[in-house]
Motif scaffolding. Structure first.
Motif, PDB file in Angstrom:
ATOM      1  N   GLY A 236      -4.100  18.164  34.359  1.00 16.17           N
ATOM      2  CA  GLY A 236      -3.278  18.118  35.555  1.00 16.17           C
ATOM      3  C   GLY A 236      -1.859  18.555  35.281  1.00 16.17           C
ATOM      4  O   GLY A 236      -1.451  18.736  34.132  1.00 16.17           O
ATOM      5  N   PHE A 237      -1.108  18.740  36.365  1.00 19.96           N
ATOM      6  CA  PHE A 237       0.309  19.073  36.246  1.00 19.96           C
ATOM      7  C   PHE A 237       1.076  18.379  37.365  1.00 19.96           C
ATOM      8  O   PHE A 237       0.496  17.956  38.378  1.00 19.96           O
ATOM      9  CB  PHE A 237       0.539  20.591  36.310  1.00 19.96           C
ATOM     10  N   LYS A 238       2.376  18.247  37.174  1.00 21.23           N
ATOM     11  CA  LYS A 238       3.252  17.647  38.175  1.00 21.23           C
ATOM     12  C   LYS A 238       4.619  18.304  38.079  1.00 21.23           C
ATOM     13  O   LYS A 238       5.164  18.463  36.991  1.00 21.23           O
ATOM     14  CB  LYS A 238       3.377  16.151  37.930  1.00 21.23           C
ATOM     15  N   LEU A 239       5.179  18.723  39.219  1.00 25.09           N
ATOM     16  CA  LEU A 239       6.511  19.328  39.289  1.00 25.09           C
ATOM     17  C   LEU A 239       7.387  18.443  40.167  1.00 25.09           C
ATOM     18  O   LEU A 239       7.020  18.141  41.301  1.00 25.09           O
ATOM     19  CB  LEU A 239       6.443  20.738  39.863  1.00 25.09           C
ATOM     20  N   ALA A 240       8.527  18.023  39.619  1.00 30.57           N
ATOM     21  CA  ALA A 240       9.466  17.166  40.357  1.00 30.57           C
ATOM     22  C   ALA A 240      10.823  17.842  40.439  1.00 30.57           C
ATOM     23  O   ALA A 240      11.273  18.478  39.484  1.00 30.57           O
ATOM     24  CB  ALA A 240       9.613  15.819  39.661  1.00 30.57           C
ATOM     25  N   GLY A 241      11.472  17.699  41.582  1.00 32.42           N
ATOM     26  CA  GLY A 241      12.839  18.167  41.780  1.00 32.42           C
ATOM     27  C   GLY A 241      13.696  16.990  42.222  1.00 32.42           C
ATOM     28  O   GLY A 241      13.359  16.298  43.182  1.00 32.42           O
ATOM     29  N   ILE A 242      14.796  16.734  41.504  1.00 34.99           N
ATOM     30  CA  ILE A 242      15.658  15.583  41.776  1.00 34.99           C
ATOM     31  C   ILE A 242      17.096  16.065  41.949  1.00 34.99           C
ATOM     32  O   ILE A 242      17.612  16.815  41.109  1.00 34.99           O
ATOM     33  CB  ILE A 242      15.621  14.564  40.614  1.00 34.99           C
ATOM     34  N   TYR A 243      17.737  15.652  43.038  1.00 34.35           N
ATOM     35  CA  TYR A 243      19.167  15.899  43.244  1.00 34.35           C
ATOM     36  C   TYR A 243      19.900  14.685  42.689  1.00 34.35           C
ATOM     37  O   TYR A 243      19.571  13.551  43.037  1.00 34.35           O
ATOM     38  CB  TYR A 243      19.468  16.072  44.736  1.00 34.35           C
ATOM     39  N   GLN A 244      20.896  14.904  41.817  1.00 29.57           N
ATOM     40  CA  GLN A 244      21.579  13.787  41.164  1.00 29.57           C
ATOM     41  C   GLN A 244      23.087  13.840  41.362  1.00 29.57           C
ATOM     42  O   GLN A 244      23.689  14.903  41.234  1.00 29.57           O
ATOM     43  CB  GLN A 244      21.292  13.788  39.657  1.00 29.57           C
ATOM     44  N   TRP A 245      23.656  12.676  41.659  1.00 33.62           N
ATOM     45  CA  TRP A 245      25.104  12.489  41.602  1.00 33.62           C
ATOM     46  C   TRP A 245      25.404  11.866  40.256  1.00 33.62           C
ATOM     47  O   TRP A 245      24.699  10.969  39.801  1.00 33.62           O
ATOM     48  CB  TRP A 245      25.577  11.545  42.711  1.00 33.62           C
ATOM     49  N   VAL A 246      26.457  12.340  39.588  1.00 36.55           N
ATOM     50  CA  VAL A 246      26.796  11.884  38.245  1.00 36.55           C
ATOM     51  C   VAL A 246      28.189  11.257  38.284  1.00 36.55           C
ATOM     52  O   VAL A 246      29.131  11.860  38.798  1.00 36.55           O
ATOM     53  CB  VAL A 246      26.774  13.057  37.244  1.00 36.55           C
ATOM     54  N   TRP A 247      28.292  10.037  37.725  1.00 37.07           N
ATOM     55  CA  TRP A 247      29.573   9.338  37.646  1.00 37.07           C
ATOM     56  C   TRP A 247      29.880   9.004  36.198  1.00 37.07           C
ATOM     57  O   TRP A 247      29.013   8.560  35.455  1.00 37.07           O
ATOM     58  CB  TRP A 247      29.536   8.037  38.448  1.00 37.07           C
ATOM     59  N   ASN A 248      31.115   9.211  35.804  1.00 41.25           N
ATOM     60  CA  ASN A 248      31.552   8.930  34.441  1.00 41.25           C
ATOM     61  C   ASN A 248      31.827   7.443  34.290  1.00 41.25           C
ATOM     62  O   ASN A 248      32.491   6.835  35.126  1.00 41.25           O
ATOM     63  CB  ASN A 248      32.798   9.752  34.114  1.00 41.25           C
ATOM     64  N   ILE A 249      31.321   6.857  33.205  1.00 41.95           N
ATOM     65  CA  ILE A 249      31.599   5.458  32.881  1.00 41.95           C
ATOM     66  C   ILE A 249      32.803   5.404  31.957  1.00 41.95           C
ATOM     67  O   ILE A 249      33.811   4.790  32.269  1.00 41.95           O
ATOM     68  CB  ILE A 249      30.383   4.783  32.215  1.00 41.95           C
ATOM     69  N   ASP A 250      32.668   6.082  30.805  1.00 46.34           N
ATOM     70  CA  ASP A 250      33.750   6.109  29.828  1.00 46.34           C
ATOM     71  C   ASP A 250      33.422   7.170  28.788  1.00 46.34           C
ATOM     72  O   ASP A 250      32.321   7.174  28.241  1.00 46.34           O
ATOM     73  CB  ASP A 250      33.904   4.740  29.153  1.00 46.34           C
ATOM     74  N   GLY A 251      34.357   8.042  28.517  1.00 45.81           N
ATOM     75  CA  GLY A 251      34.143   9.081  27.516  1.00 45.81           C
ATOM     76  C   GLY A 251      32.926   9.925  27.843  1.00 45.81           C
ATOM     77  O   GLY A 251      32.834  10.521  28.905  1.00 45.81           O
ATOM     78  N   GLY A 252      31.957   9.953  26.924  1.00 43.53           N
ATOM     79  CA  GLY A 252      30.742  10.736  27.129  1.00 43.53           C
ATOM     80  C   GLY A 252      29.642  10.012  27.890  1.00 43.53           C
ATOM     81  O   GLY A 252      28.594  10.580  28.132  1.00 43.53           O
ATOM     82  N   PHE A 253      29.852   8.734  28.242  1.00 44.09           N
ATOM     83  CA  PHE A 253      28.836   7.979  28.984  1.00 44.09           C
ATOM     84  C   PHE A 253      28.937   8.253  30.474  1.00 44.09           C
ATOM     85  O   PHE A 253      30.005   8.135  31.067  1.00 44.09           O
ATOM     86  CB  PHE A 253      28.984   6.472  28.750  1.00 44.09           C
ATOM     87  N   ASN A 254      27.813   8.605  31.072  1.00 43.66           N
ATOM     88  CA  ASN A 254      27.703   8.818  32.514  1.00 43.66           C
ATOM     89  C   ASN A 254      26.527   8.021  33.041  1.00 43.66           C
ATOM     90  O   ASN A 254      25.592   7.713  32.301  1.00 43.66           O
ATOM     91  CB  ASN A 254      27.444  10.293  32.842  1.00 43.66           C
TER      92      ASN A 254
END
Length: 168
Positions: A68-86
């Protein structure tokens, strides 16, 4: 007057330093999870602006009695926590198909089955963006499927996965 200028420069400096970290324009890699039976997924992320992106994931499974196969598309909002952490969250959707060979014995009899399905998904996760082009993430993705669903008789799936992506 010197104190006002110094204070203004300090406030502007902190304001620029506290601004949201921009996300990489492109990232490609693997999303490793297995709660829905499709295993590892090839994952591609494309930035749409400084703090949102589109993620496409293609998962497949090939076994002795099924594929089988599965294709997913996700729209994401990204927020910074600190430094390189999101942290990120967003909605999505996808489709897939699977086929079970008639050599597979389930519930005391042999089954030959196939199905196509569509699903709605949500995604929430945390990621670390290294100084070199590596992005590690851990996310939780509930999926609500619609189809014949004869394979597992369960329309709701909870997927937890580790993502490893190269940024460019």
């Amino acid at each position: 007057m010197k104190k006002v200028i110094l204070l203004t420069v300090a406030i502007l400096g902190f304001g620029f330093a506290a601004s949201a970290q921009t996300i990489s324009k492109n990232a490609i890699g693997l999303r490793l999870g297995d709660s829905d039976g499709f295993g590892a997924e090839v994952s591609y992320q494309r930035a749409l602006s400084d703090n949102n992106r589109l993620e496409l994931d293609l998962g497949w499974r090939d076994g002795k009695h099924y594929d089988g196969f599965k294709l997913a598309g996700i729209y994401q909002w990204v927020w910074n926590i600190d430094g390189g952490f999101n942290w990120y969250a967003g909605p999505g959707a996808g489709f897939g198909a699977y086929s079970i060979d008639n050599d597979y014995k389930k519930h005391g009899h042999f089954e030959d089955d196939s199905d196509t399905f569509v699903f709605l998904a949500g995604d929430i996760g945390i990621e670390y963006n290294f100084d070199f082009p590596l992005l590690l993430s851990l996310d939780f993705r509930p999926e609500l499927g619609f189809g014949d669903d004869k394979f597992d008789n369960n329309d709701l799936d909870f997927d937890i996965a580790l993502g490893i992506r190269y940024q460019f």
